[in-house]
Write a protein that holds these residues in place. Structure first.
Motif, PDB file in Angstrom:
ATOM      1  N   LEU A 162      -5.892  -4.778 -10.227  1.00 56.30           N
ATOM      2  CA  LEU A 162      -5.534  -3.576  -9.482  1.00 56.30           C
ATOM      3  C   LEU A 162      -4.428  -2.831 -10.212  1.00 56.30           C
ATOM      4  O   LEU A 162      -3.399  -3.415 -10.586  1.00 56.30           O
ATOM      5  N   TYR A 163      -4.622  -1.552 -10.417  1.00 57.04           N
ATOM      6  CA  TYR A 163      -3.581  -0.656 -10.910  1.00 57.04           C
ATOM      7  C   TYR A 163      -3.086   0.172  -9.722  1.00 57.04           C
ATOM      8  O   TYR A 163      -3.899   0.660  -8.926  1.00 57.04           O
ATOM      9  N   TYR A 164      -1.766   0.345  -9.624  1.00 55.71           N
ATOM     10  CA  TYR A 164      -1.268   1.185  -8.529  1.00 55.71           C
ATOM     11  C   TYR A 164      -0.063   2.006  -8.970  1.00 55.71           C
ATOM     12  O   TYR A 164       0.735   1.596  -9.806  1.00 55.71           O
ATOM     13  N   ASN A 165       0.039   3.192  -8.398  1.00 51.81           N
ATOM     14  CA  ASN A 165       1.080   4.161  -8.716  1.00 51.81           C
ATOM     15  C   ASN A 165       2.322   3.828  -7.892  1.00 51.81           C
ATOM     16  O   ASN A 165       2.307   3.932  -6.663  1.00 51.81           O
ATOM     17  N   VAL A 166       3.381   3.409  -8.553  1.00 52.69           N
ATOM     18  CA  VAL A 166       4.591   2.963  -7.859  1.00 52.69           C
ATOM     19  C   VAL A 166       5.240   4.108  -7.091  1.00 52.69           C
ATOM     20  O   VAL A 166       5.721   3.923  -5.960  1.00 52.69           O
ATOM     21  N   ASP A 167       5.271   5.301  -7.664  1.00 53.34           N
ATOM     22  CA  ASP A 167       5.893   6.437  -6.978  1.00 53.34           C
ATOM     23  C   ASP A 167       5.149   6.773  -5.689  1.00 53.34           C
ATOM     24  O   ASP A 167       5.779   7.057  -4.651  1.00 53.34           O
ATOM     25  N   LEU A 168       3.827   6.755  -5.722  1.00 60.49           N
ATOM     26  CA  LEU A 168       3.052   7.040  -4.512  1.00 60.49           C
ATOM     27  C   LEU A 168       3.222   5.922  -3.484  1.00 60.49           C
ATOM     28  O   LEU A 168       3.228   6.183  -2.277  1.00 60.49           O
ATOM     29  N   PHE A 169       3.363   4.697  -3.942  1.00 58.94           N
ATOM     30  CA  PHE A 169       3.631   3.588  -3.017  1.00 58.94           C
ATOM     31  C   PHE A 169       4.961   3.809  -2.301  1.00 58.94           C
ATOM     32  O   PHE A 169       5.066   3.650  -1.070  1.00 58.94           O
ATOM     33  N   GLU A 170       5.988   4.151  -3.070  1.00 57.31           N
ATOM     34  CA  GLU A 170       7.306   4.365  -2.461  1.00 57.31           C
ATOM     35  C   GLU A 170       7.274   5.528  -1.474  1.00 57.31           C
ATOM     36  O   GLU A 170       7.880   5.453  -0.391  1.00 57.31           O
ATOM     37  N   LYS A 171       6.559   6.570  -1.816  1.00 57.62           N
ATOM     38  CA  LYS A 171       6.423   7.720  -0.926  1.00 57.62           C
ATOM     39  C   LYS A 171       5.775   7.337   0.389  1.00 57.62           C
ATOM     40  O   LYS A 171       6.119   7.868   1.458  1.00 57.62           O
ATOM     41  N   ALA A 172       4.826   6.381   0.345  1.00 56.27           N
ATOM     42  CA  ALA A 172       4.116   5.939   1.547  1.00 56.27           C
ATOM     43  C   ALA A 172       4.822   4.767   2.238  1.00 56.27           C
ATOM     44  O   ALA A 172       4.327   4.245   3.240  1.00 56.27           O
ATOM     45  N   GLY A 173       5.967   4.334   1.700  1.00 60.00           N
ATOM     46  CA  GLY A 173       6.695   3.235   2.304  1.00 60.00           C
ATOM     47  C   GLY A 173       6.118   1.870   2.010  1.00 60.00           C
ATOM     48  O   GLY A 173       6.358   0.918   2.760  1.00 60.00           O
ATOM     49  N   LEU A 174       5.380   1.748   0.924  1.00 63.96           N
ATOM     50  CA  LEU A 174       4.753   0.483   0.552  1.00 63.96           C
ATOM     51  C   LEU A 174       5.546  -0.161  -0.577  1.00 63.96           C
ATOM     52  O   LEU A 174       5.929   0.509  -1.537  1.00 63.96           O
ATOM     53  N   THR A 175       5.783  -1.453  -0.463  1.00 66.33           N
ATOM     54  CA  THR A 175       6.661  -2.131  -1.413  1.00 66.33           C
ATOM     55  C   THR A 175       5.963  -3.183  -2.269  1.00 66.33           C
ATOM     56  O   THR A 175       6.546  -3.655  -3.239  1.00 66.33           O
ATOM     57  N   GLU A 176       4.763  -3.572  -1.913  1.00 64.22           N
ATOM     58  CA  GLU A 176       4.040  -4.570  -2.693  1.00 64.22           C
ATOM     59  C   GLU A 176       2.554  -4.274  -2.641  1.00 64.22           C
ATOM     60  O   GLU A 176       2.087  -3.577  -1.731  1.00 64.22           O
ATOM     61  N   PRO A 177       1.796  -4.781  -3.598  1.00 66.58           N
ATOM     62  CA  PRO A 177       0.366  -4.475  -3.644  1.00 66.58           C
ATOM     63  C   PRO A 177      -0.398  -5.179  -2.535  1.00 66.58           C
ATOM     64  O   PRO A 177       0.039  -6.220  -2.026  1.00 66.58           O
ATOM     65  N   PRO A 178      -1.557  -4.648  -2.153  1.00 68.68           N
ATOM     66  CA  PRO A 178      -2.391  -5.318  -1.148  1.00 68.68           C
ATOM     67  C   PRO A 178      -2.992  -6.588  -1.716  1.00 68.68           C
ATOM     68  O   PRO A 178      -3.341  -6.652  -2.895  1.00 68.68           O
ATOM     69  N   LYS A 179      -3.131  -7.589  -0.857  1.00 67.22           N
ATOM     70  CA  LYS A 179      -3.694  -8.869  -1.300  1.00 67.22           C
ATOM     71  C   LYS A 179      -5.062  -9.159  -0.693  1.00 67.22           C
ATOM     72  O   LYS A 179      -5.785 -10.020  -1.184  1.00 67.22           O
ATOM     73  N   THR A 180      -5.412  -8.476   0.387  1.00 68.12           N
ATOM     74  CA  THR A 180      -6.703  -8.682   1.037  1.00 68.12           C
ATOM     75  C   THR A 180      -7.420  -7.341   1.153  1.00 68.12           C
ATOM     76  O   THR A 180      -6.811  -6.275   1.023  1.00 68.12           O
ATOM     77  N   PHE A 181      -8.709  -7.404   1.455  1.00 66.35           N
ATOM     78  CA  PHE A 181      -9.475  -6.166   1.564  1.00 66.35           C
ATOM     79  C   PHE A 181      -9.077  -5.354   2.795  1.00 66.35           C
ATOM     80  O   PHE A 181      -9.141  -4.124   2.770  1.00 66.35           O
ATOM     81  N   SER A 182      -8.647  -6.019   3.841  1.00 68.26           N
ATOM     82  CA  SER A 182      -8.177  -5.248   4.993  1.00 68.26           C
ATOM     83  C   SER A 182      -6.885  -4.516   4.641  1.00 68.26           C
ATOM     84  O   SER A 182      -6.681  -3.360   5.069  1.00 68.26           O
ATOM     85  N   GLU A 183      -6.024  -5.159   3.859  1.00 71.82           N
ATOM     86  CA  GLU A 183      -4.809  -4.474   3.401  1.00 71.82           C
ATOM     87  C   GLU A 183      -5.152  -3.340   2.449  1.00 71.82           C
ATOM     88  O   GLU A 183      -4.516  -2.281   2.477  1.00 71.82           O
ATOM     89  N   LEU A 184      -6.151  -3.552   1.585  1.00 76.23           N
ATOM     90  CA  LEU A 184      -6.561  -2.491   0.670  1.00 76.23           C
ATOM     91  C   LEU A 184      -7.016  -1.264   1.449  1.00 76.23           C
ATOM     92  O   LEU A 184      -6.667  -0.126   1.101  1.00 76.23           O
ATOM     93  N   THR A 185      -7.777  -1.469   2.506  1.00 78.58           N
ATOM     94  CA  THR A 185      -8.207  -0.351   3.348  1.00 78.58           C
ATOM     95  C   THR A 185      -7.012   0.328   3.995  1.00 78.58           C
ATOM     96  O   THR A 185      -6.900   1.572   4.004  1.00 78.58           O
ATOM     97  N   GLU A 186      -6.103  -0.464   4.546  1.00 75.98           N
ATOM     98  CA  GLU A 186      -4.909   0.083   5.192  1.00 75.98           C
ATOM     99  C   GLU A 186      -4.079   0.893   4.207  1.00 75.98           C
ATOM    100  O   GLU A 186      -3.641   2.011   4.496  1.00 75.98           O
ATOM    101  N   TYR A 187      -3.858   0.338   3.028  1.00 77.43           N
ATOM    102  CA  TYR A 187      -3.080   1.032   2.013  1.00 77.43           C
ATOM    103  C   TYR A 187      -3.779   2.312   1.561  1.00 77.43           C
ATOM    104  O   TYR A 187      -3.144   3.351   1.360  1.00 77.43           O
ATOM    105  N   ALA A 188      -5.095   2.219   1.360  1.00 80.69           N
ATOM    106  CA  ALA A 188      -5.848   3.387   0.894  1.00 80.69           C
ATOM    107  C   ALA A 188      -5.687   4.550   1.864  1.00 80.69           C
ATOM    108  O   ALA A 188      -5.519   5.710   1.448  1.00 80.69           O
ATOM    109  N   LYS A 189      -5.721   4.264   3.152  1.00 83.06           N
ATOM    110  CA  LYS A 189      -5.581   5.322   4.154  1.00 83.06           C
ATOM    111  C   LYS A 189      -4.166   5.899   4.163  1.00 83.06           C
ATOM    112  O   LYS A 189      -3.975   7.113   4.282  1.00 83.06           O
ATOM    113  N   LYS A 190      -3.156   5.028   4.028  1.00 82.06           N
ATOM    114  CA  LYS A 190      -1.777   5.503   4.007  1.00 82.06           C
ATOM    115  C   LYS A 190      -1.489   6.359   2.787  1.00 82.06           C
ATOM    116  O   LYS A 190      -0.695   7.309   2.848  1.00 82.06           O
TER     117      LYS A 190
END
Length: 448
Positions: A162-190
Motif C-alpha cells: 500500500l502506498y499512501y499520501n501522508v499529507d492527505l492522511f494528516e488532513k483527514a486525521g488519520l495517523t496510521e495505514p489501514p490493516k483490514t479491508f473494512s478499515e481500507l473502506t473507511e479510510y477511502a471514504k474519509k
C-alpha cells in the motif's frame, strides 16, 4: 523490469501449445545426469548466450553484471541479447536453436514452460551440484516450479503493498495505514473529496479493475482467494467463498463513488508510467503498487510526502497482515541449450551471487531474492523500500497458483471484473460459475 502488468510478458496460448507439442520430454524425475564442467580445469573458450526482455537503460545496467562472472569463469564469455520476449524464446526452442540461458518476466507462463519441458527441469543440476535451495524464501518456489519440475530460479522479484499520501492522511486525521479491508473502506471514504457538482476531486482508493495495478491477481492475493482447487485441475473461482467476499467488497466501494462517476474520474487521470501519475499529484490518497514505484517517485515527484505499508487483509485474517503479492524475474535453461553445463554455472551464479543481486536491486529497484542479499549492508534501503523487503520475506506472501494456461485465467477474471464493477452482472455466483467453466475448458485443452 517495471510494473507487474507491464513487466509480465504475456505469451499467446497458441505459441505455448506449439511448444508443448514440440517438447515431448516433460519435467520431473527420471532424467539422465546433466552435463558437468570442472571450473578448476583448463577449457577451450566458449561463448554462451542469454536472452531476456530487458531493454534500454535497464539492459545496459543488466549487462554490467557479466564481467564478474567472466572473471570467475575466464573461459566463458557471456553474450547478452535484450528485447527477447517469451514469444521469441518459445519460437527459438521450437526451431531447435535456443540460446543457452533464458530470462523471463512471464510468471504466468511457468506452468507451460515446466510441464512442456521447454524449460529444463533444474532438479538434476541442483542435486548434482549440491545447490542449496534454502538460500531462497519458500515463497519463490510458488512461481518457479510446476507439476514437480523446478524449471526456473528467481532473479529479483516484485512485492506489492500500500502506498499512501501522508499529507492527505494528516488532513483527514488519520495517523496510521489501514490493516483490514473494512478499515481500507473507511479510510477511502474519509480521504475522498468531491467537487461541488458531485464529481470526484480526490479519490481515497480506486477499486477499479484495470486502473494502474489493481486487478484480479492483486485483489485475490490479499483476500487469499484461490484460483484452483488442490488438484490444480479445476478452477476455484466459483467455489472459494473468498472470491465473492473480495468482489462484493470491491463493488460496494465502487458504488460509494458511483460506477459512472468513478469511470469518468479514472479516464481523466494521468498514465501509470509518466509524470502525470495520479498518486504523484495527490489525486488519489492510497493505491496498491509494487516496490518499483519508489524509484518513479524519486525521479518524478521527489517532494511527495508518502509512506508505504503492507496491503490490508480480510478482517478475519489479521494474523496474516504483512503478507502480500510477490513474484518477479525468472531464469532457466531452455531445451536444446547448446552449452548446458556452462548455462547452469551462469544460472546458479545469477540466482545467488550477492553482489550481483544487490547491484541490480539498487539500480532497477526490485527486491533481491536471497536471504544474503536481503541482509546485505550494501543494499540501498529507504523506509518506503524496506516495506517490500519485509513483505517478500513474510511466510504468507505468495503469487497466484501457476497453471498450464498462462495468463488466460487472469484475462477471463479481469473481463468479468470489468463487467461486475459497472453493474452488468446481475448474479455474482452465476457469473463466477461461468468464468470457472471457461477456465476449466482451457485447462482440459492442455491435458496437463
Amino acid at each position: 523490469m517495471e510494473g507487474g502488468g507491464m513487466r509480465r510478458t504475456v505469451v499467446a496460448l497458441a505459441a505455448l501449445m506449439l511448444l508443448a507439442g514440440a517438447c515431448t520430454a516433460g519435467g520431473g524425475t527420471g532424467q539422465s545426469p546433466p552435463p558437468t564442467v570442472n571450473p578448476s580445469a583448463t577449457h577451450e573458450p566458449v561463448t554462451i548466450e542469454i536472452w531476456g526482455a530487458w531493454s534500454g537503460r535497464e539492459l545496459k545496467q543488466f549487462n554490467q553484471i557479466f564481467p564478474a562472472f567472466e572473471e570467475k569463469y575466464p573461459w566463458i564469455t557471456v553474450k547478452s541479447v535484450g528485447n527477447r520476449d517469451d514469444e521469441a524464446i518459445v519460437a527459438a526452442i521450437r526451431a531447435g536453436n535456443p540460446p543457452d540461458v533464458v530470462l523471463s518476466f512471464g510468471l504466468d507462463s511457468v506452468g507451460e514452460f515446466c510441464s512442456s519441458g521447454g524449460w529444463q527441469d533444474l532438479t538434476p543440476y541442483i542435486e548434482q551440484s549440491n545447490f542449496d535451495l534454502s538460500q531462497f524464501p519458500e515463497s519463490v518456489f510458488k512461481y518457479t516450479s510446476f507439476a514437480g519440475s523446478q524449471c526456473a530460479l528467481p532473479f529479483l522479484t516484485d512485492a506489492y503493498g500500500l502506498y499512501y499520501n501522508v499529507d492527505l492522511f494528516e488532513k483527514a486525521g488519520l495517523t496510521e495505514p489501514p490493516k483490514t479491508f473494512s478499515e481500507l473502506t473507511e479510510y477511502a471514504k474519509k480521504l475522498t473529496e468531491f467537487n461541488p457538482d458531485g464529481s470526484i476531486k480526490v479519490a481515497g482508493f480506486i477499486p477499479w479493475a484495470g486502473f494502474y495495478e489493481f486487478g484480479a491477481v492483486t485483489l485475490s492475493i490479499p483476500w487469499q482467494a484461490h484460483w484452483y482447487d488442490e488438484s490444480g485441475q479445476h478452477s476455484a473461482v466459483a467455489t472459494d467463498p473468498r472470491w465473492k467476499e473480495a468482489l462484493q467488497w470491491q463493488k460496494d466501494l465502487v458504488d460509494f463513488y458511483g460506477a459512472d462517476e468513478l469511470k469518468r474520474f479514472v479516464a481523466g487521470l494521468g498514465g501509470e508510467w509518466g509524470a502525470g501519475h495520479a498518486f504523484h499529484h495527490g489525486q488519489i490518497a492510497m493505491m496498491i503498487d509494487g516496490e518499483w514505484r519508489t524509484a518513479f517517485i524519486q525521479d518524478l515527484a521527489p517532494d511527495l510526502n508518502y509512506a508505504t505499508a503492507p496491503f490490508p487483509v480480510p478482517d478475519d485474517a489479521v494474523d496474516r497482515y504483512g503478507m502480500g503479492q510477490i513474484g518477479g524475474t525468472i531464469i532457466g535453461i531452455p531445451r536444446g541449450s547448446p552449452h548446458p553445463a556452462e548455462a547452469w554455472l551462469l544460472v546458479s551464479w545469477m540466482a545467488t551471487d550477492t553482489d550481483t543481486l544487490v547491484y541490480m536491486a539498487n539500480n532497477v529497484r526490485n527486491v533481491p531474492t536471497t536471504y544474503a542479499a536481503l541482509e546485505s549492508p550494501d543494499l540501498d534501503v529507504t523506509p518506503q523500500f524496506k516495506t517490500f523487503l519485509d513483505i517478500f520475506q513474510n511466510p504468507y506472501s505468495h503469487y497466484k497458483e501457476t497453471s498450464a494456461i498462462g495468463s488466460q485465467d487472469q484475462d477471463l477474471m479481469g473481463a468479468f471484473m470489468e463487467d461486475w464493477q459497472e453493474g452488468k452482472v446481475p448474479d455474482l455466483q452465476a457469473g463466477l460459475d461461468q468464468v470457472a467453466q471457461q477456465i476449466d475448458a482451457l485447462l482440459a485443452q492442455t491435458q496437463v
